[in-house]
Design a protein around this motif. Sequence first.
Motif, PDB file in Angstrom:
ATOM      1  N   PRO A 150       0.779  -1.242   0.000  1.00 17.04           N
ATOM      2  CA  PRO A 150       0.000   0.000   0.000  1.00 17.04           C
ATOM      3  C   PRO A 150       0.805   1.284   0.000  1.00 17.04           C
ATOM      4  CG  PRO A 150      -1.005  -1.600   1.464  1.00 17.04           C
ATOM      5  CD  PRO A 150       0.309  -2.181   1.030  1.00 17.04           C
ATOM      6  N   THR A 151       1.934   1.321   0.660  1.00 17.43           N
ATOM      7  CA  THR A 151       2.709   2.563   0.748  1.00 17.43           C
ATOM      8  C   THR A 151       4.020   2.508  -0.041  1.00 17.43           C
ATOM      9  OG1 THR A 151       3.629   1.824   2.874  1.00 17.43           O
ATOM     10  CG2 THR A 151       1.692   3.251   2.954  1.00 17.43           C
ATOM     11  N   ASP A 152       4.074   1.658  -1.050  1.00 17.63           N
ATOM     12  CA  ASP A 152       5.237   1.592  -1.943  1.00 17.63           C
ATOM     13  C   ASP A 152       5.000   2.559  -3.093  1.00 17.63           C
ATOM     14  OD1 ASP A 152       7.229   1.001  -3.754  1.00 17.63           O
ATOM     15  OD2 ASP A 152       7.069  -1.174  -3.529  1.00 17.63           O
ATOM     16  N   ILE A 153       5.531   3.781  -2.962  1.00 11.53           N
ATOM     17  CA  ILE A 153       5.239   4.818  -3.950  1.00 11.53           C
ATOM     18  C   ILE A 153       5.897   4.524  -5.293  1.00 11.53           C
ATOM     19  CG2 ILE A 153       7.170   6.355  -3.376  1.00 11.53           C
ATOM     20  CD1 ILE A 153       5.098   8.693  -3.617  1.00 11.53           C
ATOM     21  N   ALA A 154       7.010   3.819  -5.300  1.00 13.09           N
ATOM     22  CA  ALA A 154       7.650   3.455  -6.569  1.00 13.09           C
ATOM     23  C   ALA A 154       6.778   2.457  -7.336  1.00 13.09           C
ATOM     24  CB  ALA A 154       9.036   2.876  -6.313  1.00 13.09           C
ATOM     25  N   ALA A 155       6.240   1.476  -6.624  1.00 13.87           N
ATOM     26  CA  ALA A 155       5.355   0.504  -7.262  1.00 13.87           C
ATOM     27  C   ALA A 155       4.081   1.190  -7.755  1.00 13.87           C
ATOM     28  CB  ALA A 155       5.014  -0.618  -6.284  1.00 13.87           C
ATOM     29  N   TYR A 156       3.587   2.142  -6.964  1.00  9.86           N
ATOM     30  CA  TYR A 156       2.393   2.894  -7.360  1.00  9.86           C
ATOM     31  C   TYR A 156       2.634   3.609  -8.687  1.00  9.86           C
ATOM     32  CZ  TYR A 156      -1.293   6.465  -7.167  1.00  9.86           C
ATOM     33  OH  TYR A 156      -2.363   7.277  -7.469  1.00  9.86           O
ATOM     34  N   GLN A 157       3.782   4.256  -8.815  1.00 12.88           N
ATOM     35  CA  GLN A 157       4.092   4.975 -10.042  1.00 12.88           C
ATOM     36  C   GLN A 157       4.334   4.023 -11.215  1.00 12.88           C
ATOM     37  OE1 GLN A 157       7.055   7.645  -7.741  1.00 12.88           O
ATOM     38  NE2 GLN A 157       6.445   8.924  -9.458  1.00 12.88           N
ATOM     39  N   SER A 158       4.906   2.865 -10.938  1.00 10.12           N
ATOM     40  CA  SER A 158       5.172   1.899 -12.019  1.00 10.12           C
ATOM     41  C   SER A 158       3.894   1.354 -12.629  1.00 10.12           C
ATOM     42  CB  SER A 158       6.034   0.742 -11.490  1.00 10.12           C
ATOM     43  OG  SER A 158       5.276  -0.124 -10.643  1.00 10.12           O
ATOM     44  N   LEU A 159       2.784   1.440 -11.897  1.00 10.93           N
ATOM     45  CA  LEU A 159       1.492   0.968 -12.396  1.00 10.93           C
ATOM     46  C   LEU A 159       0.577   2.129 -12.775  1.00 10.93           C
ATOM     47  CD1 LEU A 159       0.787  -2.031  -9.983  1.00 10.93           C
ATOM     48  CD2 LEU A 159       1.646  -2.105 -12.326  1.00 10.93           C
ATOM     49  N   GLY A 160       1.162   3.237 -13.149  1.00 14.20           N
ATOM     50  CA  GLY A 160       0.381   4.365 -13.647  1.00 14.20           C
ATOM     51  C   GLY A 160       0.047   5.422 -12.628  1.00 14.20           C
ATOM     52  N   ASP A 215      -4.531   1.092  -1.201  1.00 22.53           N
ATOM     53  CA  ASP A 215      -3.919   1.964  -2.209  1.00 22.53           C
ATOM     54  C   ASP A 215      -4.156   3.427  -1.837  1.00 22.53           C
ATOM     55  OD1 ASP A 215      -2.679   2.892  -4.484  1.00 22.53           O
ATOM     56  OD2 ASP A 215      -4.390   2.508  -5.809  1.00 22.53           O
ATOM     57  N   PRO A 216      -3.602   3.897  -0.739  1.00 22.30           N
ATOM     58  CA  PRO A 216      -3.888   5.257  -0.264  1.00 22.30           C
ATOM     59  C   PRO A 216      -3.401   6.355  -1.187  1.00 22.30           C
ATOM     60  CG  PRO A 216      -2.103   4.280   1.012  1.00 22.30           C
ATOM     61  CD  PRO A 216      -2.674   3.187   0.169  1.00 22.30           C
ATOM     62  N   PHE A 217      -2.381   6.082  -2.011  1.00 18.87           N
ATOM     63  CA  PHE A 217      -1.871   7.135  -2.891  1.00 18.87           C
ATOM     64  C   PHE A 217      -2.901   7.560  -3.934  1.00 18.87           C
ATOM     65  CE2 PHE A 217       2.320   5.241  -1.601  1.00 18.87           C
ATOM     66  CZ  PHE A 217       2.789   6.361  -0.933  1.00 18.87           C
ATOM     67  N   THR A 218      -3.802   6.666  -4.312  1.00 17.80           N
ATOM     68  CA  THR A 218      -4.841   7.036  -5.277  1.00 17.80           C
ATOM     69  C   THR A 218      -5.716   8.148  -4.716  1.00 17.80           C
ATOM     70  OG1 THR A 218      -4.906   4.873  -6.348  1.00 17.80           O
ATOM     71  CG2 THR A 218      -6.871   6.211  -6.535  1.00 17.80           C
ATOM     72  N   LEU A 219      -6.071   8.061  -3.438  1.00 13.02           N
ATOM     73  CA  LEU A 219      -6.859   9.113  -2.803  1.00 13.02           C
ATOM     74  C   LEU A 219      -6.047  10.405  -2.709  1.00 13.02           C
ATOM     75  CD1 LEU A 219      -9.320  10.203  -1.336  1.00 13.02           C
ATOM     76  CD2 LEU A 219      -8.444   9.157   0.774  1.00 13.02           C
ATOM     77  N   ILE A 220      -4.806  10.297  -2.309  1.00 15.35           N
ATOM     78  CA  ILE A 220      -3.962  11.487  -2.186  1.00 15.35           C
ATOM     79  C   ILE A 220      -3.823  12.169  -3.551  1.00 15.35           C
ATOM     80  CG2 ILE A 220      -1.625  12.288  -1.669  1.00 15.35           C
ATOM     81  CD1 ILE A 220      -1.464   9.953   0.364  1.00 15.35           C
TER      82      ILE A 220
END
Length: 529
Positions: free
Chosen positions: A109-119, A192-197
Amino acid sequence: MTTVWVPCDAAAVAVGADEVAAALADAGVVVRRNGSRGMLWLEPLVEVETPQGRVGYANVAPADVPSLIADGLDGGTAPDLDPIGLIEEHPWLAHQHRVSFARVGLIEPTDIAAYQSLGGYAGLHRALSLHPAEVVAEVTTSGLRGRGGAGFPAGIKWETVRTAEADQKFICCNADEGDSGTFADRMLIEGDPFTLIEGMTIAAHAVGATEGFVYLRSEYPHAVAALRRAIDIAYAHGFLGERIQGSETTFHLEVRVGAGAYICGEETSMLDSLEGKRGEVRAKPPVPALRGLFGKPTVINNVLTLCAVPMILAHGGDAYAARGVGKSRGTQVFQLAGNTRRGGIVESDFGITLRELVEGYGAGTLSGRPVKAVQVGGPLGAYLAPEQFDLPMDYEAFADVGAMIGHGGIVVFDDTMNAAAMARFAMEFCAKESCGKCTPCRIGSVRGVEVIDRIRSGVDRDANLVLLQDLCTTMTKGSLCAMGGLTPMPVQSALAHFPEDFGASPARAEATESAIPDEATVATEGTRP
């Protein structure tokens, strides 16, 4: 070395996921924690990485770990375990169209690199390259409507705030997910908290807001922790704070935890709570978009609304609008709960039928008995009978039959349900949770419990049925917000579809059904949140 994924979602943790993760780690296995895939009846759902993809094992207990290590780490069949094959090919997931939940379950959930790698953050980067008016135009084009229950067009709300003149504007996310049978906000924030942020940051750029708050219920401690951690990481990587990613946009975000009042899910009560006051409904006008938090223009959206925004900006409003039906565009996250064999999250285009959700994804009741009714839209939503299950999940289609989609929660009941008891519960719930500011809600709900008790006891039943109808009309038309304004919806629908549970005649029930207010009527009366 093989990597094994174990969910950290609260639903999985509640059935032993932490213990399973600890047992795997103690055995020397590389363990990573992800959000839940939404197939809650399979939790703890352990996923093993293989060259072909992740292979799932359902309902794993700590005692199953030795068998999993011995025979399952290659994705094969392990004795005493329940392999479900490649996760992505499971019918529950394969037939969904996940937009807001696109990354939930895939990453930590808080892996920002993985978040960015998936769009992740592609939407924000595009938004920052556009004029605020162009960002709002994309949201308007998408047809996105509020997912918190009211279904108000997000683009209109944003444009109202954007064009308002003020020295300070706010973005407030209503994450006070108090409706029975709803858990999408929690699962999305935990997974996936970064989606909300990202969605809130795009909104801030679009309307000129510099501060934001997520109003999150105290009953969600895992979500609170995950979101606060993600906010800290977003600040550290320049996605929050001053001059975001080198732009002129500044946005500061923090979490505020509510104290458990259901009424604070109503937007103006939430604002009072955020200001440190007792949560009470405010009269409208003025609307929060013009005079909201601390009297300043404020965008208030639900978690699911804001979490649709990154995809809309990344791929364009037309791509989102291409899905759905009528005026209900894009996807909705439906939540199956209650007496259902397979409970969980289904994100699908609007237009899917209630039958597909209840009988297809849900596979009927857990008890094995026939479905008697479902309640859609939380404790203030209507009860729908099986003959209505071909109804498409569409705001207008539901309003036409005196129902509402609300936040997308679907609670299933088998044929042991007593509709009169559930109608009484609606009034009792309103009496307990009312803020007390308006008489129709504060007093009407108490009188409603008393009248239903008399009906169930056979005391002057016909006269009390008329009185109940009059009371419902008064609450619908006279309440200050949806708390009192929508409480009649479950009461009247229960009586209309199941008059025998009240000891009423079908003729009396038909008269009641014709009087059920639709969602548009309630909105017109100013009782919607």
